[in-house]
Every structure is written in C-alpha cells, then in structure tokens.
Design a protein around this motif. Structure first.
Motif, mmCIF file in Angstrom:
data_model
loop_
_atom_site.group_PDB
_atom_site.id
_atom_site.type_symbol
_atom_site.label_atom_id
_atom_site.label_comp_id
_atom_site.label_asym_id
_atom_site.label_seq_id
_atom_site.Cartn_x
_atom_site.Cartn_y
_atom_site.Cartn_z
ATOM 1 N N ALA A 159 0.479 -1.425 0.557
ATOM 2 C CA ALA A 159 0.642 0.002 0.077
ATOM 3 C C ALA A 159 0.708 1.028 0.011
ATOM 4 C CB ALA A 159 -1.298 0.304 0.541
ATOM 5 N N TRP A 160 1.910 1.503 0.592
ATOM 6 C CA TRP A 160 3.084 2.054 0.547
ATOM 7 C C TRP A 160 3.829 2.677 -0.675
ATOM 8 C CZ3 TRP A 160 6.913 3.028 5.403
ATOM 9 C CH2 TRP A 160 7.052 4.154 5.701
ATOM 10 N N ARG A 161 3.684 1.406 -1.084
ATOM 11 C CA ARG A 161 4.672 1.727 -2.369
ATOM 12 C C ARG A 161 3.428 2.518 -3.316
ATOM 13 N NH1 ARG A 161 9.108 3.316 -3.253
ATOM 14 N NH2 ARG A 161 9.283 1.720 -4.622
ATOM 15 N N LYS A 162 2.467 2.041 -3.463
ATOM 16 C CA LYS A 162 1.332 2.536 -4.387
ATOM 17 C C LYS A 162 0.771 3.376 -4.222
ATOM 18 C CE LYS A 162 -1.103 -2.308 -5.213
ATOM 19 N NZ LYS A 162 -2.162 -2.464 -5.420
ATOM 20 N N SER A 163 1.287 4.364 -3.064
ATOM 21 C CA SER A 163 0.967 5.411 -2.448
ATOM 22 C C SER A 163 2.002 6.524 -3.378
ATOM 23 C CB SER A 163 0.394 5.894 -1.604
ATOM 24 O OG SER A 163 1.099 5.573 -0.837
#
Length: 163
Positions: A159-163
């Motif tokens: 989730a952190w890498r997508k944002s």
C-alpha cells in the motif's frame, strides 16, 4: 554512441528500509534461538534421584509452578558423584523439563534424570541448561518478529509503494 547501457538504480527508501528492519526483527531471535539449540552446554550423563522434596505453589488457586529440591547421583568415568538442585522446575528449555503436575509423579526416589556435568570437574553438575529460559524468550520473539514481518510485507509495504 555509448557501448554500455545507462542503468537506473532504484534507491532504497523508507519503505524498503522498514522491510529490512522487520526481517531483521525475526532473523536475530531466530539466530540466537538456533545457536542455543545447537550449542552443547556440558556433556550428559544418566543419573537417578536420591531424595526429592516438592512443593507446588499456588496463586489464586491455580498451580503456577513446582518448587523442587532434588539430590541426585550420577556416574562419570567410573566415579560416582552426588549433586543437589533447588528451584522452580522448568516446563521448557531443559532435558528434564516437565509440566508441574507431572513433577510430583516423576521425581520420586530412583527416578532417572539427565545430568549435565563439567568435563573439567565432573563433581560440578546441573540438571538444566542455564539459558533454557532464554530459549523460550527467543522462540517467542521469533514468532512475534515473523508476525510483524509478514504483516508489514503483505499489508503495509504494498500500500505504501502504490501511494
């Protein structure tokens, strides 16, 4: 024209650094736990109980541990030695570990024990590994570290890498 391609190296950011930290959080206790399992403390010898006094301790009507005083005898290189041990009988992390309700039945006169003795001085002995409690702690930290690493790598990191 250049003969080599220009490569782009991805710099590690905070999310990747936290992946490494979470993996180390599991790897360090795993290494300490494995080292404790494979390290030989002292050689073992067969022994038997000479006398035992067992006192089951109760807190709020539940058995919480067996306080034991044991005198035992063991043989090393043809010599007979006598040792004494007193304390709370361990439930894990020892070659003689057992549940508190079993201690009363198993530690009677003549019962067999595994005795750990000092090869330099066979008169010095012990019934339990001195770091047995640490092994239980390391295994608990290993499970906690694995849970944190799996949760971070499966939920937070993507989730952190997508944002």
């Amino acid at each position: 024209m250049s003969l080599r391609r220009h490569r782009r190296y991805v710099r590690l950011g905070l999310p990747e650094f936290l992946v490494l930290v979470s993996v180390l959080l599991a790897a360090i206790p795993a290494g300490l736990w494995w080292h404790g399992l494979t390290a030989e403390y002292w050689p073992r010898a067969g022994g038997r109980v000479l006398t035992s006094a067992i006192q089951l301790t109760h807190y709020n009507a539940e058995v919480s541990g067996a306080k034991v005083r044991v005198t035992y005898q063991y043989e090393v290189d043809g010599g007979m030695f006598t040792g004494e041990w007193a304390g709370f009988w361990p439930e894990a992390g020892s070659p003689n570990a057992m549940a508190p309700r079993q201690v009363e039945r198993q530690l009677r006169e003549g019962a067999s024990l595994i005795v750990l003795y000092n090869p330099a001085n066979p008169a010095q002995s012990d019934l339990h590994h001195p770091d047995g409690a640490r092994q239980v702690l390391y295994s608990a930290l290993l499970i906690f570290g694995l849970a944190v690493a799996v949760f971070y790598c499966r939920r937070i990191y993507p989730a952190w890498r997508k944002s």
